[in-house]
Design a protein around this motif. Structure first.
Motif, PDB file in Angstrom:
ATOM      1  N   ARG A 150       0.827  -1.203   0.000  1.00 28.61           N
ATOM      2  CA  ARG A 150       0.000   0.000   0.000  1.00 28.61           C
ATOM      3  C   ARG A 150       0.868   1.263   0.000  1.00 28.61           C
ATOM      4  O   ARG A 150       0.547   2.246  -0.676  1.00 28.61           O
ATOM      5  CB  ARG A 150      -0.953  -0.005   1.197  1.00 28.61           C
ATOM      6  CG  ARG A 150      -2.098  -1.009   1.057  1.00 28.61           C
ATOM      7  CD  ARG A 150      -3.226  -0.699   2.026  1.00 28.61           C
ATOM      8  NE  ARG A 150      -2.843  -0.897   3.416  1.00 28.61           N
ATOM      9  CZ  ARG A 150      -2.910  -2.050   4.056  1.00 28.61           C
ATOM     10  NH1 ARG A 150      -3.342  -3.131   3.416  1.00 28.61           N
ATOM     11  NH2 ARG A 150      -2.552  -2.146   5.319  1.00 28.61           N
ATOM     12  N   ASP A 180      -5.340  -1.833  -8.999  1.00 27.84           N
ATOM     13  CA  ASP A 180      -6.579  -2.074  -9.747  1.00 27.84           C
ATOM     14  C   ASP A 180      -6.637  -1.320 -11.067  1.00 27.84           C
ATOM     15  O   ASP A 180      -7.151  -1.830 -12.073  1.00 27.84           O
ATOM     16  CB  ASP A 180      -7.792  -1.686  -8.884  1.00 27.84           C
ATOM     17  CG  ASP A 180      -8.002  -2.667  -7.744  1.00 27.84           C
ATOM     18  OD1 ASP A 180      -7.293  -3.704  -7.733  1.00 27.84           O
ATOM     19  OD2 ASP A 180      -8.854  -2.408  -6.872  1.00 27.84           O
ATOM     20  N   ALA A 181      -6.076  -0.129 -11.088  1.00 26.64           N
ATOM     21  CA  ALA A 181      -6.108   0.679 -12.309  1.00 26.64           C
ATOM     22  C   ALA A 181      -4.868   0.461 -13.177  1.00 26.64           C
ATOM     23  O   ALA A 181      -4.754   1.058 -14.252  1.00 26.64           O
ATOM     24  CB  ALA A 181      -6.232   2.166 -11.955  1.00 26.64           C
ATOM     25  N   HIS A 182      -3.965  -0.395 -12.728  1.00 27.66           N
ATOM     26  CA  HIS A 182      -2.711  -0.636 -13.469  1.00 27.66           C
ATOM     27  C   HIS A 182      -2.355  -2.116 -13.361  1.00 27.66           C
ATOM     28  O   HIS A 182      -1.275  -2.481 -12.888  1.00 27.66           O
ATOM     29  CB  HIS A 182      -1.576   0.226 -12.903  1.00 27.66           C
ATOM     30  CG  HIS A 182      -1.871   1.690 -12.860  1.00 27.66           C
ATOM     31  ND1 HIS A 182      -1.705   2.519 -13.953  1.00 27.66           N
ATOM     32  CD2 HIS A 182      -2.350   2.470 -11.851  1.00 27.66           C
ATOM     33  CE1 HIS A 182      -2.047   3.763 -13.616  1.00 27.66           C
ATOM     34  NE2 HIS A 182      -2.441   3.756 -12.355  1.00 27.66           N
ATOM     35  N   THR A 200       2.462   1.568  -3.667  1.00 25.14           N
ATOM     36  CA  THR A 200       1.533   2.022  -4.701  1.00 25.14           C
ATOM     37  C   THR A 200       1.066   3.455  -4.453  1.00 25.14           C
ATOM     38  O   THR A 200       0.795   4.199  -5.399  1.00 25.14           O
ATOM     39  CB  THR A 200       0.316   1.087  -4.798  1.00 25.14           C
ATOM     40  OG1 THR A 200      -0.295   0.956  -3.502  1.00 25.14           O
ATOM     41  CG2 THR A 200       0.743  -0.285  -5.281  1.00 25.14           C
ATOM     42  N   GLN A 201       0.989   3.847  -3.177  1.00 29.93           N
ATOM     43  CA  GLN A 201       0.597   5.220  -2.863  1.00 29.93           C
ATOM     44  C   GLN A 201       1.601   6.207  -3.457  1.00 29.93           C
ATOM     45  O   GLN A 201       1.243   7.234  -4.040  1.00 29.93           O
ATOM     46  CB  GLN A 201       0.515   5.411  -1.348  1.00 29.93           C
ATOM     47  CG  GLN A 201       0.107   6.814  -0.911  1.00 29.93           C
ATOM     48  CD  GLN A 201      -1.334   7.113  -1.265  1.00 29.93           C
ATOM     49  OE1 GLN A 201      -2.249   6.397  -0.874  1.00 29.93           O
ATOM     50  NE2 GLN A 201      -1.549   8.182  -2.027  1.00 29.93           N
ATOM     51  N   ASP A 232      -0.202   6.885  -6.745  1.00 30.20           N
ATOM     52  CA  ASP A 232      -1.253   7.648  -6.052  1.00 30.20           C
ATOM     53  C   ASP A 232      -2.488   6.782  -5.829  1.00 30.20           C
ATOM     54  O   ASP A 232      -3.632   7.235  -5.977  1.00 30.20           O
ATOM     55  CB  ASP A 232      -1.639   8.911  -6.825  1.00 30.20           C
ATOM     56  CG  ASP A 232      -0.647  10.036  -6.611  1.00 30.20           C
ATOM     57  OD1 ASP A 232      -0.053  10.095  -5.515  1.00 30.20           O
ATOM     58  OD2 ASP A 232      -0.436  10.839  -7.545  1.00 30.20           O
ATOM     59  N   SER A 233      -2.259   5.544  -5.479  1.00 30.30           N
ATOM     60  CA  SER A 233      -3.356   4.600  -5.279  1.00 30.30           C
ATOM     61  C   SER A 233      -2.954   3.603  -4.206  1.00 30.30           C
ATOM     62  O   SER A 233      -1.768   3.430  -3.920  1.00 30.30           O
ATOM     63  CB  SER A 233      -3.685   3.868  -6.582  1.00 30.30           C
ATOM     64  OG  SER A 233      -4.639   2.854  -6.369  1.00 30.30           O
ATOM     65  N   ARG A 234      -3.945   2.940  -3.594  1.00 30.30           N
ATOM     66  CA  ARG A 234      -3.653   1.944  -2.569  1.00 30.30           C
ATOM     67  C   ARG A 234      -3.509   0.538  -3.138  1.00 30.30           C
ATOM     68  O   ARG A 234      -3.246  -0.397  -2.402  1.00 30.30           O
ATOM     69  CB  ARG A 234      -4.781   1.952  -1.516  1.00 30.30           C
ATOM     70  CG  ARG A 234      -4.756   3.169  -0.587  1.00 30.30           C
ATOM     71  CD  ARG A 234      -3.540   3.118   0.317  1.00 30.30           C
ATOM     72  NE  ARG A 234      -3.431   4.265   1.188  1.00 30.30           N
ATOM     73  CZ  ARG A 234      -3.303   4.194   2.506  1.00 30.30           C
ATOM     74  NH1 ARG A 234      -3.284   3.021   3.095  1.00 30.30           N
ATOM     75  NH2 ARG A 234      -3.172   5.287   3.227  1.00 30.30           N
ATOM     76  N   ASN A 235      -3.661   0.397  -4.465  1.00 29.00           N
ATOM     77  CA  ASN A 235      -3.537  -0.933  -5.069  1.00 29.00           C
ATOM     78  C   ASN A 235      -3.247  -0.785  -6.563  1.00 29.00           C
ATOM     79  O   ASN A 235      -3.066   0.327  -7.076  1.00 29.00           O
ATOM     80  CB  ASN A 235      -4.812  -1.753  -4.850  1.00 29.00           C
ATOM     81  CG  ASN A 235      -6.061  -1.006  -5.289  1.00 29.00           C
ATOM     82  OD1 ASN A 235      -6.142  -0.529  -6.419  1.00 29.00           O
ATOM     83  ND2 ASN A 235      -7.030  -0.895  -4.387  1.00 29.00           N
TER      84      ASN A 235
END
Length: 587
Positions: free
Chosen positions: A339, A352-354, A342-343, A347-350
């Motif tokens: 986490r 899912d978008a990549h 990826t943050q 700029d995400s906690r997972n």
């Protein structure tokens, strides 16, 4: 950044200068050409030793100084080899004089290069004379180069090999993961107004560099439930400057322009009087009890329930400053590191978008081994970069090859090494012969240090084993060794975090070598001649071709077989006779 180890020359030169003034050795070579050469060595090495501290610091930014130190390191080992031969013959000569009957036995035990020598023979021995002249020539050249470098004599002060660390109390809580239970535990300690007679309590938080001690303390310091009359945050770092620390605390409580320590302490005592305070001393390195006592004198004026939090890597510092048991911060889980990574990277906690980066990203997070600083650093290096090749570069790169300007890991871990005394630097760097995740016993490592001659004592009041265990405990207390989670109840085993293992390899440079069968080219051929200490993991059947690279190691001192598992060597393991009969005699 090119990986060239920081040499631990002070640990080499100090004993060399001691040997050059040894009574037995001087008596043995007195009135020979050897004595004249050794006197030249002593003068030159003393001159070089005087500027070594400055050179050791400047090698971080100067490739010229680094090359000079590498030459000096190799020469120091060659000098030590020659002196060891002379000392061996000096001891043999002394034994012969005391007991003629035992001389034949002693001769058999001597190295072939020394057998049969005496002072006159040394002077006439062409090979020895050539070695002496070669070393003198090299030493004179190194001494001349010293005068051309911008290095000088330094007074004793804190290490400057890395940039001074600075912290503040501000924190971005959305970027912090996995510390909820730790925060709760520290908050309970803060709110616990025990019934002891102490005017204030000191809570130490300990852990290795990069594990998140400062971040946890920030969370606690800024928590809304923390109610104190006044608070102060001081980044102490590696300079325990009492006036500076006192003045910083006062500036949190109001303006302060004074510099006199007495005035500063009187003002701090007055401002803390009757108030419940919280003071954070972040990143403390000093274990000087007298300094801590002097700094803390004004704290006794505060109201009961006042607290001081210190963060440190050293158990010794925690025990001297703390009034309650130290809180040891453990590593994060894989998911928590993921986490954080990826943050900072996406700029995400997972992922899912990549999803195309998920597999390689998880492999990169494995390299973090539970350290949030590593997850943050690697994530920052890949921030807003979605090219798969760039991620593969980070995955395949050694931590020490990452861009130094963006690599907070380097600064964090170098400090751990820079603060070691010279004798511990040598012992720690030697651990580079162990592979990653190798579990070792305390007695095992102490025995190796003894065999290598690393244990030095100024006053012969301790048994060597006891001194070795003292060295080991010191390194362990500095969070460089950790107890293995797989240890059995009857035997304690230790392990180094992967990054600490990397640090040992970095500072040892070419001196230590582990035969890593997973890499086709573990190090360049040009470096093999500099290797002094080596090891390999035993296989069930070890053929001679596996050891071909060792034929290039002309100055090897250590050829260590490591077990494949904790049960040590199996009786049916096989080592090629060519290794024993042909290779080992040539090492």
């Amino acid at each position: 950044m090119e990986v060239v180890g920081e040499v631990f020359l002070s640990a080499l030169l100090e004993p060399l200068l001691g040997k050059l003034t040894s009574g037995d050795l001087l008596n043995f070579v007195r009135k020979t050409q050897v004595e004249k050469e050794l006197n030249k060595w002593k003068r030159r090495l003393s001159e070089i030793d005087a500027v070594l501290k400055d050179a050791d610091e400047k090698q971080i930014t100067s490739s010229t100084v680094k090359i000079w130190l590498t030459k000096l390191r190799d020469l120091a080992y060659d000098v030590e080899d020659v002196l060891d031969e002379f000392q061996t013959e000096a001891l043999a000569s002394k034994v012969r004089a005391e007991s003629q009957a035992s001389s034949s036995t002693v001769r058999k035990l001597l190295p072939t290069c020394c057998a049969g020598l005496n002072p006159s023979a040394i002077e006439l021995n062409m090979r020895t004379g050539s070695r002496l002249r070669d070393i003198t020539t090299r030493l004179e050249a190194i001494a001349k180069e010293k005068n051309e470098l911008d290095v000088g004599i330094m007074s004793e002060q804190r290490p400057k090999g890395v940039k001074k660390r600075v912290t503040t109390s501000l924190v971005k809580e959305s970027h912090v993961c996995g510390r909820d239970n730790d925060k709760k535990a520290i908050l309970e300690l803060l709110m616990n107004d025990d019934a002891s007679n102490l005017e204030y309590s000191v809570i130490p938080i300990i852990g290795m560099g990069g594990i998140g001690k400062t971040t946890l303390t920030k969370l606690v310091y800024n928590d809304e439930s923390v109610k104190f009359d006044c608070k102060a945050w001081v980044c102490v770092s590696d300079d325990f400057d009492i006036p500076r620390i006192t003045k910083t605390i006062l500036q949190h409580l109001g303006s302060c322009e004074d510099n006199d320590l007495n005035v500063l302490q009187e003002k701090l005592k007055d401002r803390l009087s009757g108030k419940k305070f919280l003071i954070v001393l972040d990143d403390v390195w000093s274990n000087n009890y007298a300094d801590w006592t002097a700094l803390s004198l004004p704290f006794s004026a505060g109201a009961r329930g006042s607290k001081v939090i210190i963060t440190t890597r050293s158990e010794d510092t925690a025990s001297k400053m703390g009034s309650v048991g130290a809180y040891t911060l453990e590593r994060l889980s894989f998911d928590e590191c993921l986490r954080i990574f990826t943050q900072h990277a996406l700029d995400s906690r997972n992922f899912d978008a990549h999803l195309e980066l998920k597999e390689i990203g998880e492999q990169i997070v494995e390299k973090c081994k539970g350290l949030p600083l590593v997850a943050e650093t690697l994530g920052g290096l890949l921030r807003h970069k979605q090219n798969l090749e760039e991620w593969e570069d980070i995955l395949s790169s050694e931590m020490w090859n990452l861009p130094e300007t963006e690599n907070g890991i380097l600064s964090a871990l170098r400090l751990s090494y820079s603060h070691l005394p010279s004798h511990l630097k040598q012992c720690f760097a030697y651990c580079a012969i162990f592979p990653k995740d190798y579990e070792f016993e305390e007695g095992e490592l102490v025995s190796l240090w003894m065999a290598e001659g690393f244990l030095k004592q100024k006053r012969k009041k301790k048994h060597m084993e006891d001194l070795g265990h003292e060295y080991f405990r010191d390194l362990s207390s500095r969070s460089l060794f950790q107890r293995s989670s797989s240890e059995s109840s009857d035997i304690s085993r230790f392990i180094m975090h992967d990054l600490i293992s990397d640090l040992a390899r970095f500072v040892s440079g070419e001196i230590c070598f582990y035969l890593d069968d997973t890499k086709k080219e573990p190090c360049s051929v040009e470096s093999y001649a500099a290797v002094r200490h080596s090891s390999f993991t035993s296989h069930r059947h070890d053929i001679s071709q596996r050891f071909d690279v060792f034929y290039e190691m002309k100055n090897l001192r250590t050829f260590l077989a490591l077990p494949t598992d904790l049960s040590w060597f199996s009786p049916d393991q096989y080592l090629s006779s060519k290794v024993l009969d042909d290779l080992v005699p040539k090492l």
